[in-house]
Design a protein around this motif. Structure first.
Motif, mmCIF file in Angstrom:
data_model
loop_
_atom_site.group_PDB
_atom_site.id
_atom_site.type_symbol
_atom_site.label_atom_id
_atom_site.label_comp_id
_atom_site.label_asym_id
_atom_site.label_seq_id
_atom_site.Cartn_x
_atom_site.Cartn_y
_atom_site.Cartn_z
ATOM 1 N N ASP A 1 0.813 -1.222 0.000
ATOM 2 C CA ASP A 1 0.000 0.000 0.000
ATOM 3 C C ASP A 1 0.844 1.270 0.000
ATOM 4 O O ASP A 1 0.323 2.365 0.169
ATOM 5 C CB ASP A 1 -0.962 0.020 1.187
ATOM 6 N N LYS A 2 2.168 1.095 -0.180
ATOM 7 C CA LYS A 2 3.106 2.226 -0.238
ATOM 8 C C LYS A 2 2.921 3.174 0.957
ATOM 9 O O LYS A 2 2.825 4.383 0.813
ATOM 10 C CB LYS A 2 2.946 2.986 -1.562
ATOM 11 N N GLN A 3 2.904 2.562 2.136
ATOM 12 C CA GLN A 3 2.794 3.323 3.377
ATOM 13 C C GLN A 3 4.118 3.295 4.117
ATOM 14 O O GLN A 3 4.767 2.246 4.231
ATOM 15 C CB GLN A 3 1.682 2.752 4.257
ATOM 16 N N HIS A 4 4.495 4.444 4.653
ATOM 17 C CA HIS A 4 5.755 4.602 5.373
ATOM 18 C C HIS A 4 5.452 5.277 6.699
ATOM 19 O O HIS A 4 4.767 6.300 6.747
ATOM 20 C CB HIS A 4 6.701 5.470 4.539
ATOM 21 N N ARG A 5 5.920 4.672 7.783
ATOM 22 C CA ARG A 5 5.676 5.226 9.108
ATOM 23 C C ARG A 5 7.001 5.324 9.852
ATOM 24 O O ARG A 5 7.855 4.429 9.756
ATOM 25 C CB ARG A 5 4.692 4.354 9.910
ATOM 26 N N VAL A 6 7.200 6.399 10.613
ATOM 27 C CA VAL A 6 8.484 6.618 11.258
ATOM 28 C C VAL A 6 8.291 7.103 12.685
ATOM 29 O O VAL A 6 7.369 7.874 12.974
ATOM 30 C CB VAL A 6 9.345 7.626 10.448
ATOM 31 N N ALA A 7 9.128 6.604 13.580
ATOM 32 C CA ALA A 7 9.205 7.068 14.969
ATOM 33 C C ALA A 7 10.632 7.541 15.199
ATOM 34 O O ALA A 7 11.550 6.725 15.307
ATOM 35 C CB ALA A 7 8.847 5.950 15.933
ATOM 36 N N ARG A 8 10.833 8.848 15.242
ATOM 37 C CA ARG A 8 12.186 9.384 15.315
ATOM 38 C C ARG A 8 12.789 9.276 16.715
ATOM 39 O O ARG A 8 14.000 9.419 16.874
ATOM 40 C CB ARG A 8 12.189 10.831 14.818
ATOM 41 N N ASP A 9 11.979 9.021 17.715
ATOM 42 C CA ASP A 9 12.488 8.883 19.082
ATOM 43 C C ASP A 9 12.337 7.449 19.581
ATOM 44 O O ASP A 9 12.208 7.199 20.769
ATOM 45 C CB ASP A 9 11.787 9.857 20.016
ATOM 46 N N ALA A 10 12.370 6.467 18.677
ATOM 47 C CA ALA A 10 12.133 5.075 19.055
ATOM 48 C C ALA A 10 13.143 4.560 20.075
ATOM 49 O O ALA A 10 12.794 3.819 20.996
ATOM 50 C CB ALA A 10 12.148 4.189 17.812
ATOM 51 N N ALA A 11 14.422 4.935 19.943
ATOM 52 C CA ALA A 11 15.441 4.455 20.882
ATOM 53 C C ALA A 11 15.152 4.944 22.291
ATOM 54 O O ALA A 11 15.264 4.186 23.264
ATOM 55 C CB ALA A 11 16.822 4.919 20.438
ATOM 56 N N GLU A 12 14.767 6.206 22.409
ATOM 57 C CA GLU A 12 14.469 6.763 23.725
ATOM 58 C C GLU A 12 13.275 6.070 24.357
ATOM 59 O O GLU A 12 13.275 5.747 25.553
ATOM 60 C CB GLU A 12 14.206 8.259 23.587
ATOM 61 N N VAL A 13 12.244 5.817 23.555
ATOM 62 C CA VAL A 13 11.053 5.152 24.075
ATOM 63 C C VAL A 13 11.370 3.716 24.485
ATOM 64 O O VAL A 13 10.904 3.234 25.523
ATOM 65 C CB VAL A 13 9.920 5.180 23.030
ATOM 66 N N GLU B 1 10.531 7.011 -2.611
ATOM 67 C CA GLU B 1 9.778 7.859 -3.538
ATOM 68 C C GLU B 1 8.407 7.250 -3.831
ATOM 69 O O GLU B 1 8.282 6.055 -4.115
ATOM 70 C CB GLU B 1 10.563 8.022 -4.837
ATOM 71 N N GLY B 2 7.374 8.096 -3.725
ATOM 72 C CA GLY B 2 6.022 7.660 -4.026
ATOM 73 C C GLY B 2 5.261 7.089 -2.848
ATOM 74 O O GLY B 2 4.102 6.687 -2.993
ATOM 75 N N TYR B 3 5.881 7.044 -1.669
ATOM 76 C CA TYR B 3 5.216 6.499 -0.489
ATOM 77 C C TYR B 3 4.562 7.618 0.326
ATOM 78 O O TYR B 3 5.132 8.709 0.466
ATOM 79 C CB TYR B 3 6.206 5.760 0.405
ATOM 80 N N ALA B 4 3.381 7.323 0.862
ATOM 81 C CA ALA B 4 2.765 8.228 1.829
ATOM 82 C C ALA B 4 3.411 7.993 3.179
ATOM 83 O O ALA B 4 3.638 6.842 3.577
ATOM 84 C CB ALA B 4 1.265 7.974 1.908
#
Length: 268
Positions: free
Chosen positions: A102-114, A246-249
């Motif tokens: 489904d060309k979905q991209h999700r990111v957690a920039r503070d994952a290490a801290e959590v 490229e092309g991912y939401a």
């Protein structure tokens, strides 16, 4: 003569797959485990069984891992034709997931801290990468109890802050891990890893796991990795960025399933 030659070849073949003991009766098993060499830069292929509602994946397939430690790791879940169905990568502080379908991209920039906060500073992202090659968080100052099991293996209880504990079992002959389970103050499992017997890699002469099962209940993730091959290049591909293909939401990781939201995983 022929029988003697056949028996000799059989014995040689067996010794290639069974790791030789590396710990003598007087050695500290914990010291031997901490001293065991583990690869910092590698590429590995594996058979992969995965159950991940977070990624929308379940079933058996192939996979590949690239590590450039400390901190950098990339996991690709591969389809029948070899292309990625999904990827997960970290540059040491954040975590990004991309699903091809489904060309979905999700990111957690503070994952290490959590992750550190939820495991009492026992695990960070690099420590999770270490589990894939059998490296455990064995800080001697945190070991609060140890005992020999009936089969000779050593069980350790490792303490952390906020009531978090890890119970690890080390094989008495090779100082390699059999299992590690991280629990919170209520005894609920935060993460666990179990290992099939380790084998000596022919090229590197390092003891490496043949199979690892990694479970992280809070992330609804269970992975069983059966390693097929290892290589140890001087450089690895740059596949650790958190930016979307490229092309991912793209969006914050907590938008996927609500699990990460409960953990506080989100982008700034």
């Amino acid at each position: 003569m022929r029988q003697a030659l056949a028996w000799t070849l059989f014995v040689i073949g067996c010794t290639r797959t069974v790791p030789a003991p590396i710990v003598d009766a007087t050695a500290s098993l914990v010291e031997a485990a901490r001293a065991r060499p583990v690869p910092q830069r590698l590429q590995a292929r594996m058979g992969l069984k995965i159950d991940s509602p977070l990624l929308g994946l379940a079933g058996s397939t192939g996979g590949a891992i690239i590590l450039d430690r400390p901190g950098r790791g990339h996991l690709a879940v591969l389809g029948p034709l070899g292309g990625p169905l999904a990827t997960a990568q970290t540059e040491g502080t954040g975590l990004a997931l991309a699903v091809t379908g489904d060309k979905q991209h999700r990111v957690a920039r503070d994952a290490a801290e959590v992750l550190r906060a939820n495991t009492g500073d026992l695990l960070d992202l690099d420590a999770v990468l270490g589990l894939l090659t059998g490296e455990l968080p064995l800080d001697p100052e945190r070991i609060e109890d140890q005992r020999r099991l009936p089969d000779g293996d050593l069980e350790l209880v490792i303490s952390a802050s906020r009531g978090v504990r890890a119970t690890a079992v080390l094989d008495d002959a090779t100082a390699t891990p059999v299992s590690v389970v991280v629990t919170d103050k209520r005894g609920e499992v935060l993460a666990s890893a179990t290992y099939a017997p380790f084998e000596v890699d022919r090229d590197s002469q390092m003891l490496l796991p043949t199979e690892v099962t990694l479970v992280m209940p809070d992330l609804q993730l269970t992975m069983d990795l059966k390693y097929r091959s290892w290589t140890f290049p001087e450089t690895v591909p740059e596949v650790f960025a958190l930016e979307p293909p490229e092309g991912y939401a793209t969006g914050p990781l907590e938008l996927v399933g609500g699990v990460a939201e409960a953990l506080g995983l989100q982008t700034p």
